[in-house]
Design an enzyme around this catalytic site. Sequence first.
Site, PDB file in Angstrom:
ATOM      1  N   SER A  71       4.938   6.682   2.444  1.00  0.00           N
ATOM      2  CA  SER A  71       5.511   5.375   2.749  1.00  0.00           C
ATOM      3  C   SER A  71       4.852   4.319   1.879  1.00  0.00           C
ATOM      4  O   SER A  71       3.658   4.386   1.610  1.00  0.00           O
ATOM      5  CB  SER A  71       5.242   4.988   4.217  1.00  0.00           C
ATOM      6  OG  SER A  71       5.706   5.981   5.112  1.00  0.00           O
ATOM      7  N   HIS A 123       0.952   5.104   1.350  1.00  0.00           N
ATOM      8  CA  HIS A 123       0.254   5.916   2.350  1.00  0.00           C
ATOM      9  C   HIS A 123       0.970   7.264   2.467  1.00  0.00           C
ATOM     10  O   HIS A 123       2.199   7.298   2.598  1.00  0.00           O
ATOM     11  CB  HIS A 123       0.262   5.196   3.702  1.00  0.00           C
ATOM     12  CG  HIS A 123      -0.458   5.951   4.764  1.00  0.00           C
ATOM     13  ND1 HIS A 123      -1.836   6.016   4.815  1.00  0.00           N
ATOM     14  CD2 HIS A 123      -0.004   6.685   5.801  1.00  0.00           C
ATOM     15  CE1 HIS A 123      -2.196   6.771   5.842  1.00  0.00           C
ATOM     16  NE2 HIS A 123      -1.103   7.185   6.456  1.00  0.00           N
ATOM     17  N   ASN A 145       0.855  -1.193   0.000  1.00  0.00           N
ATOM     18  CA  ASN A 145       0.000   0.000   0.000  1.00  0.00           C
ATOM     19  C   ASN A 145       0.887   1.238   0.000  1.00  0.00           C
ATOM     20  O   ASN A 145       1.968   1.229   0.584  1.00  0.00           O
ATOM     21  CB  ASN A 145      -0.867   0.003   1.268  1.00  0.00           C
ATOM     22  CG  ASN A 145      -1.753   1.233   1.387  1.00  0.00           C
ATOM     23  OD1 ASN A 145      -2.411   1.635   0.427  1.00  0.00           O
ATOM     24  ND2 ASN A 145      -1.783   1.843   2.565  1.00  0.00           N
ATOM     25  N   ASP A 175      -2.681   0.525   8.020  1.00  0.00           N
ATOM     26  CA  ASP A 175      -1.435   1.251   7.754  1.00  0.00           C
ATOM     27  C   ASP A 175      -0.330   0.845   8.724  1.00  0.00           C
ATOM     28  O   ASP A 175       0.560   1.643   9.045  1.00  0.00           O
ATOM     29  CB  ASP A 175      -1.665   2.774   7.820  1.00  0.00           C
ATOM     30  CG  ASP A 175      -2.690   3.243   6.796  1.00  0.00           C
ATOM     31  OD1 ASP A 175      -2.742   2.666   5.693  1.00  0.00           O
ATOM     32  OD2 ASP A 175      -3.452   4.173   7.104  1.00  0.00           O
TER      33      ASP A 175
HETATM   34  C1  GRF Z   1      -2.353   9.125  -2.620  1.00  0.00           C
HETATM   35  O1  GRF Z   1      -1.994  10.267  -1.918  1.00  0.00           O
HETATM   36  C2  GRF Z   1      -2.012   7.898  -1.826  1.00  0.00           C
HETATM   37  O2  GRF Z   1      -0.854   8.043  -1.063  1.00  0.00           O
HETATM   38  C3  GRF Z   1      -3.198   7.773  -0.916  1.00  0.00           C
HETATM   39  O3  GRF Z   1      -4.299   8.153  -1.691  1.00  0.00           O
HETATM   40  C4  GRF Z   1      -3.875   9.018  -2.731  1.00  0.00           C
HETATM   41  C5  GRF Z   1      -4.291   8.375  -4.010  1.00  0.00           C
HETATM   42  O4  GRF Z   1      -4.108   9.227  -5.118  1.00  0.00           O
HETATM   43  N1  GRF Z   1      -3.270   6.451  -0.364  1.00  0.00           N
HETATM   44  P1  GRF Z   1      -4.302   8.658  -6.572  1.00  0.00           P
HETATM   45  O5  GRF Z   1      -5.709   8.075  -6.678  1.00  0.00           O
HETATM   46  O6  GRF Z   1      -3.255   7.617  -6.823  1.00  0.00           O
HETATM   47  O7  GRF Z   1      -4.139   9.840  -7.472  1.00  0.00           O
END
Ligand code: GRF
Length: 220
Positions: free
Chosen positions: A139, A112, A110, A148
């Site tokens: 991360s 995050h 994932n 997370d």
């Molecule tokens: C990103 O900031 C990611 O870190 C978080 O959600 C957002 C997703 O953005 N988990 P996208 O849909 O990839 O543009």
Amino acid sequence: MTPPLRIAVLASGRGSNLAALIAARDAGTLPVEFTLVASDKASAGALRLAEAAGIPTLALSPRSYPDRRAFDLDLFARIADSGAELLVLAGFMRIVDGAALAPWAGRIVNIHPSLLPKYRGLHTHRRALEAGDAEHGASVHFVTAELDGGPVIAQARISIESGDDEDALAERLLPLEHRLLPAVIALIAAQRLALGPNGITLDDSPLTRPLNLSGTQLSR
Ligand code: GRF
């Protein structure tokens, strides 16, 4: 030569991290084959990006299922049926049931937007600002049943400037996310990085702290 790693991507939103993965594949820096892009939102931009790239898509509505576990088990079974070896959560805005995750242990990551273990969950940019932190980041971690909370593989850092607000931080961090995620998947695809019983290993030696992104490179 190692065959491309078969990956599936789960996303709830616009899909800019998915776009970065597709671009890296197209540029030849990420040896992967996309088996499926799936979403809990039929309107997700990520699904449109996948369609445009000729990747199979799946949208399932949680509301069509009696509970979270039933939804997650069906979704993850369909992802397994796609032939994916690795599952990438890229903006998938749901907590996943432990029973659905179990078969994917060590094969699900994932991204995050915080320097984990700081700020699990939502509103990470706001929380970093409110805490008066000097730096912020993103991360990539292996997913476990703890939200997370799985082992962190790699991080990208930015400094927080006076005058930053949530939007400014998010905007400055996103391009780093777009380098961080493909760089981590590339290490997994090359079979250089894995999660074993004693934690993460890179080139067969234990990773004692997250890798750090500098430019497009990850280093210990
Ligand atoms: C990103 O900031 C990611 O870190 C978080 O959600 C957002 C997703 O953005 N988990 P996208 O849909 O990839 O543009």
